[in-house]
Write an enzyme that holds these catalytic residues in place. Structure first.
Site, PDB file in Angstrom:
ATOM      1  N   ASN A 105       0.825  -1.210   0.000  1.00 24.92           N
ATOM      2  CA  ASN A 105       0.000   0.000   0.000  1.00 24.92           C
ATOM      3  C   ASN A 105       0.856   1.255   0.000  1.00 24.92           C
ATOM      4  O   ASN A 105       1.890   1.315   0.652  1.00 24.92           O
ATOM      5  CB  ASN A 105      -0.940   0.006   1.225  1.00 24.92           C
ATOM      6  CG  ASN A 105      -1.886  -1.181   1.199  1.00 24.92           C
ATOM      7  OD1 ASN A 105      -2.021  -1.829   0.161  1.00 24.92           O
ATOM      8  ND2 ASN A 105      -2.520  -1.469   2.311  1.00 24.92           N
ATOM      9  N   HIS A 122       5.926  -0.518  -2.741  1.00 28.98           N
ATOM     10  CA  HIS A 122       5.552   0.234  -3.943  1.00 28.98           C
ATOM     11  C   HIS A 122       5.658   1.742  -3.766  1.00 28.98           C
ATOM     12  O   HIS A 122       5.124   2.494  -4.578  1.00 28.98           O
ATOM     13  CB  HIS A 122       4.134  -0.160  -4.386  1.00 28.98           C
ATOM     14  CG  HIS A 122       4.036  -1.591  -4.824  1.00 28.98           C
ATOM     15  ND1 HIS A 122       2.853  -2.277  -4.945  1.00 28.98           N
ATOM     16  CD2 HIS A 122       5.012  -2.482  -5.177  1.00 28.98           C
ATOM     17  CE1 HIS A 122       3.101  -3.522  -5.347  1.00 28.98           C
ATOM     18  NE2 HIS A 122       4.392  -3.669  -5.478  1.00 28.98           N
ATOM     19  N   SER A 193      -4.590  -9.541  -3.465  1.00 28.19           N
ATOM     20  CA  SER A 193      -5.036 -10.532  -4.450  1.00 28.19           C
ATOM     21  C   SER A 193      -3.878 -11.454  -4.855  1.00 28.19           C
ATOM     22  O   SER A 193      -4.090 -12.413  -5.589  1.00 28.19           O
ATOM     23  CB  SER A 193      -5.609  -9.825  -5.677  1.00 28.19           C
ATOM     24  OG  SER A 193      -4.675  -8.902  -6.197  1.00 28.19           O
ATOM     25  N   GLU A 219     -11.946 -13.256   0.261  1.00 28.46           N
ATOM     26  CA  GLU A 219     -12.214 -14.348  -0.690  1.00 28.46           C
ATOM     27  C   GLU A 219     -10.940 -15.111  -1.006  1.00 28.46           C
ATOM     28  O   GLU A 219      -9.837 -14.654  -0.666  1.00 28.46           O
ATOM     29  CB  GLU A 219     -12.806 -13.778  -1.980  1.00 28.46           C
ATOM     30  CG  GLU A 219     -11.995 -12.666  -2.578  1.00 28.46           C
ATOM     31  CD  GLU A 219     -12.707 -11.984  -3.749  1.00 28.46           C
ATOM     32  OE1 GLU A 219     -12.046 -11.789  -4.779  1.00 28.46           O
ATOM     33  OE2 GLU A 219     -13.908 -11.663  -3.624  1.00 28.46           O
TER      34      GLU A 219
END
Ligand code: OAD
Length: 254
Positions: A105, A122, A193, A219
């Site tokens: 993040n 990042h 993800s 998920e």
């Protein structure tokens, strides 16, 4: 109320007794603070190709478009607060002897929650870099008064100090992230993800070196089949619950 997450006793013991622990976070950790994630329906890419908004080619092609997107993100983030997931991760630094937080993040919210020295793989959205001299500067103006913004020293355009697609990660950063993964006994992968490299490979690196890998996500992801424990749910709930259980098992006040 605590969520009833089932954790096999052997894995729970490792989580409780570990001394070297690391966590990799992604956009999902900030979702409950109001920061949109990248992928998914209302994702940050806004139906554009990521390279249009986050590559040097895209930037040189249309600096105003790219800076408008970053200005919108910065302005959104400026008013947001850490959530209970960020706070639990900051607290882990006091619970474990050696805890390293690695994040993809760029929003800077982990530091706001009290994480002392997150490895920001990042970059950070509150820093800009001069295109001419490469000087990195903090810039907290949101919204920006001028788009694209200019370097206060030489008047050349600046770019967000973010790692874009096609760019190498900072050597020191990748070294710190790699060592944290390699040396950890427990490696958490939270709200990502797990599709962007090299961050996505850290869990495998940790596991090959003996770590128990615990994934927290709403998920399943491409990583889920290979992890030792998958905790399904929002990190803002799962992490504080888990932290309470760890503290209780260690005999700390909670
Ligand atoms: P993504 O948007 O790809 O993934 C976010 C993940 O968080 C998804 O797997 C969601 O299921 C999960 N998620 C959402 N809300 C959650 C919650 N409350 N609790 C737990 N999980 C939740 O974001 P990243 O994986 O961070 O790079 O993306 C990686 C990189 O891709 C970003 O750093 C960015 C992007 O391209 C650059 O810009 C260089």
């Amino acid at each position: 109320m605590e969520t009833q997450i089932e954790i096999p006793p052997a894995i729970f013991n490792t989580i409780v007794n570990a001394t070297k622990v690391a966590a990799l976070t992604g956009a999902g950790v900030s979702a409950e603070s109001g920061v949109p994630t990248f992928r998914g329906e209302n994702g940050l890419w806004r139906n554009r190709r990521p390279e249009e908004l986050a590559s040097m080619e895209g930037f040189l092609d249309d600096p105003r478009l790219v800076w408008d997107w970053y200005d919108w993100r910065r302005t959104t983030i400026a008013s947001l607060k850490p959530n209970d997931g960020h706070y639990a991760l900051a607290e882990m630094e006091t619970v474990y002897e050696n805890f390293t937080l690695v994040t993809q993040n760029v929003d800077g919210i982990h530091a706001l929650a009290g994480s002392r020295d997150p490895v920001e793989m990042h970059g950070n959205i509150w820093y800009v870099r001069c295109l001419k001299e490469g000087t990195v500067m903090e810039n907290r103006e949101a919204p920006l008064q001028r788009i694209p913004p200019l370097c206060p020293k030489c008047n050349t355009m600046v770019r967000p100090n973010i790692i874009w697609f096609g760019e190498e990660l900072d050597t020191e950063t990748i070294k710190r992230a790699g060592s944290a993964a390699r040396e950890s006994e427990v490696f958490f992968v939270i709200g990502t993800s797990s599709v962007v490299q090299p961050a996505a490979s850290l869990a495998g690196l940790a596991q090959r070196n003996g770590a128990v890998v615990v994934e927290v996500n709403l998920e399943r992801t491409p990583l889920t089949d290979s992890v030792d424990l998958f905790l399904e749910g929002p990190s803002g709930k799962i992490l504080p619950d888990l932290l309470r259980r760890i503290c209780r098992a260690r005999g700390f006040d909670v």
